[in-house]
Design an enzyme around this catalytic site. Structure first.
Site, PDB file in Angstrom:
ATOM      1  N   ARG A  59      40.935  99.461  68.530  1.00 21.75           N
ATOM      2  CA  ARG A  59      41.360 100.099  69.774  1.00 21.75           C
ATOM      3  C   ARG A  59      41.700  99.114  70.881  1.00 21.75           C
ATOM      4  O   ARG A  59      42.731  99.258  71.541  1.00 21.75           O
ATOM      5  CB  ARG A  59      40.263 101.045  70.287  1.00 21.75           C
ATOM      6  N   THR A  60      40.842  98.147  71.106  1.00 26.95           N
ATOM      7  CA  THR A  60      41.076  97.271  72.266  1.00 26.95           C
ATOM      8  C   THR A  60      42.381  96.499  72.084  1.00 26.95           C
ATOM      9  O   THR A  60      43.234  96.479  72.968  1.00 26.95           O
ATOM     10  CB  THR A  60      39.890  96.308  72.474  1.00 26.95           C
ATOM     11  N   LYS A  88      40.078  75.513  62.875  1.00 26.51           N
ATOM     12  CA  LYS A  88      40.075  74.054  62.686  1.00 26.51           C
ATOM     13  C   LYS A  88      39.135  73.376  63.670  1.00 26.51           C
ATOM     14  O   LYS A  88      39.104  72.157  63.781  1.00 26.51           O
ATOM     15  CB  LYS A  88      41.489  73.507  62.907  1.00 26.51           C
ATOM     16  N   ARG A 109      38.952  88.228  72.962  1.00 28.59           N
ATOM     17  CA  ARG A 109      37.688  88.746  72.399  1.00 28.59           C
ATOM     18  C   ARG A 109      37.106  87.654  71.526  1.00 28.59           C
ATOM     19  O   ARG A 109      37.811  87.073  70.685  1.00 28.59           O
ATOM     20  CB  ARG A 109      37.928  90.002  71.559  1.00 28.59           C
TER      21      ARG A 109
HETATM   22  N1  ASP Z   1      34.428  98.775  69.988  1.00 23.61           N
HETATM   23  C1  ASP Z   1      33.290  98.527  70.825  1.00 23.61           C
HETATM   24  C2  ASP Z   1      33.114  97.050  71.048  1.00 23.61           C
HETATM   25  O1  ASP Z   1      33.951  96.256  70.663  1.00 23.61           O
HETATM   26  C3  ASP Z   1      32.049  99.197  70.335  1.00 23.61           C
HETATM   27  C4  ASP Z   1      31.530  98.764  68.995  1.00 23.61           C
HETATM   28  O2  ASP Z   1      32.090  97.875  68.345  1.00 23.61           O
HETATM   29  O3  ASP Z   1      30.527  99.350  68.591  1.00 23.61           O
HETATM   30  O4  ASP Z   1      32.139  96.643  71.632  1.00 23.61           O
END
Ligand code: ASP
Length: 310
Positions: A59-60, A88, A109
């Site tokens: 989703r993100t 690397k 992320r």
């Molecule tokens: N998608 C959310 C996160 O990245 C929640 C999860 O992974 O449980 O934190």
């Protein structure tokens, strides 16, 4: 309108003032309307988003990328740490200093707490935290606030229960701060080993929030207007054995919802494993897929705002 986020990084939930959050909500609502009407927005024409994801995401990443395309921008992406030079041994700072030469805004992320801050320190362009390990997930909190506002008409005076893995779940770390800011009452429902970290609870209380700990899910649901369910974060456990001890500790089913506060809204940042029975999906207060969809307008707004294009 004076854009309150122009040129800013988005790293934590606490960095936001009420005014800033409300502005994101307003811009998102306008953009959502435009998309619904089939309008093509082009305010980000000529801008490029780089998504750097060193941890799994559906989703993100997809909603950030779709958001950028929906406002007329373009996207470049490292879909997994294994396909980038991180494999690397490149540092976050070096990766980001390189990528800022190719893009206008970065969403990152990474499994390490503080990684987004590290990226922001290295970059001159806006950096958005798409989840830093067990730390924070501020853009999820923004879309959660947007969802609660749409579902319930506002946050003030509501009781919101955060349930599940409150220790490792970054979504609830971020959301709890925004709930406190908007005057919602917070119920924390977790087993002892997955409790919300003390420093967060102390911070919420210091900001004047009413925080209650109710480890029994049925009892917590009876008191709450919104039940925000989270997954036990398997990837954060030291061993499979430790995970299995708490896996499946809470399962929300229709039986529990029938006994819960009338009209209760069920949310979940997703992915779901076994915390919400599939039968709940047809309950009208089950908002988790609407919540996931709200990520699109909120991220359209955020990208446009930090890039100074609203
Ligand atoms: N998608 C959310 C996160 O990245 C929640 C999860 O992974 O449980 O934190």
């Amino acid at each position: 309108m004076k854009n309150l986020l122009k040129g800013k990084d988005v790293l934590t939930a606490q960095q936001f003032s009420k005014e800033e959050i409300l502005q994101v909500m307003d811009v998102a609502a306008d953009m959502e309307k435009a998309v619904r009407k089939g309008k093509n927005l082009d305010n980000m024409e000529g801008k490029i988003l780089a998504t750097l994801f060193f941890e799994p995401s559906t989703r993100t990443r997809l909603s950030f990328e779709a958001a950028m395309l929906r406002v007329g921008g373009q996207v470049i992406s490292v879909a997994s740490g294994a396909t980038s030079s991180a494999a690397k041994g490149e540092t976050i700072a070096d990766s980001v200093k390189t990528v800022e030469g190719y893009a206008d805004v970065i969403v990152i992320r990474h499994p390490q707490v503080g990684s987004a801050q590290e990226a922001a320190d290295a970059a001159d362009i806006p950096v958005i935290n798409g989840g830093d390990g067990t730390g924070q997930h501020p853009t999820q909190a923004l879309l959660d606030v947007y969802t609660i506002t749409k579902e319930k008409g506002g946050l003030e005076g509501l009781t919101v229960c955060l349930l599940g893995d409150l220790k490792n779940g970054r979504t609830v770390h971020s959301l709890s701060h925004m709930l406190a800011l908007f005057g919602a009452r917070i119920v924390l429902c977790a087993p002892e080993v997955l409790k919300m970290p003390d420093y967060i609870v102390a911070d919420l209380k210091q900001r004047g929030a009413e925080v209650l700990e109710i480890p029994d899910a049925a009892e917590a649901a009876q008191q709450s207007d919104v039940l925000y369910v989270t997954r036990v974060q398997k990837e954060r456990f030291a061993s499979e054995e430790d995970y299995l001890k708490v896996k499946g500790i809470y399962v929300i089913d229709m039986n529990m919802i029938r006994q819960a506060k009338k009209g209760i809204t069920i949310m979940h940042p997703l992915p779901r494993v076994d915390e919400i029975a599939y039968e709940v999906d047809s309950y009208e207060g089950a908002a988790y897929f609407r919540q996931a969809h709200n990520g699109l307008p909120v991220r359209m707004a955020l990208l446009s705002m930090v890039c100074g294009r609203v």
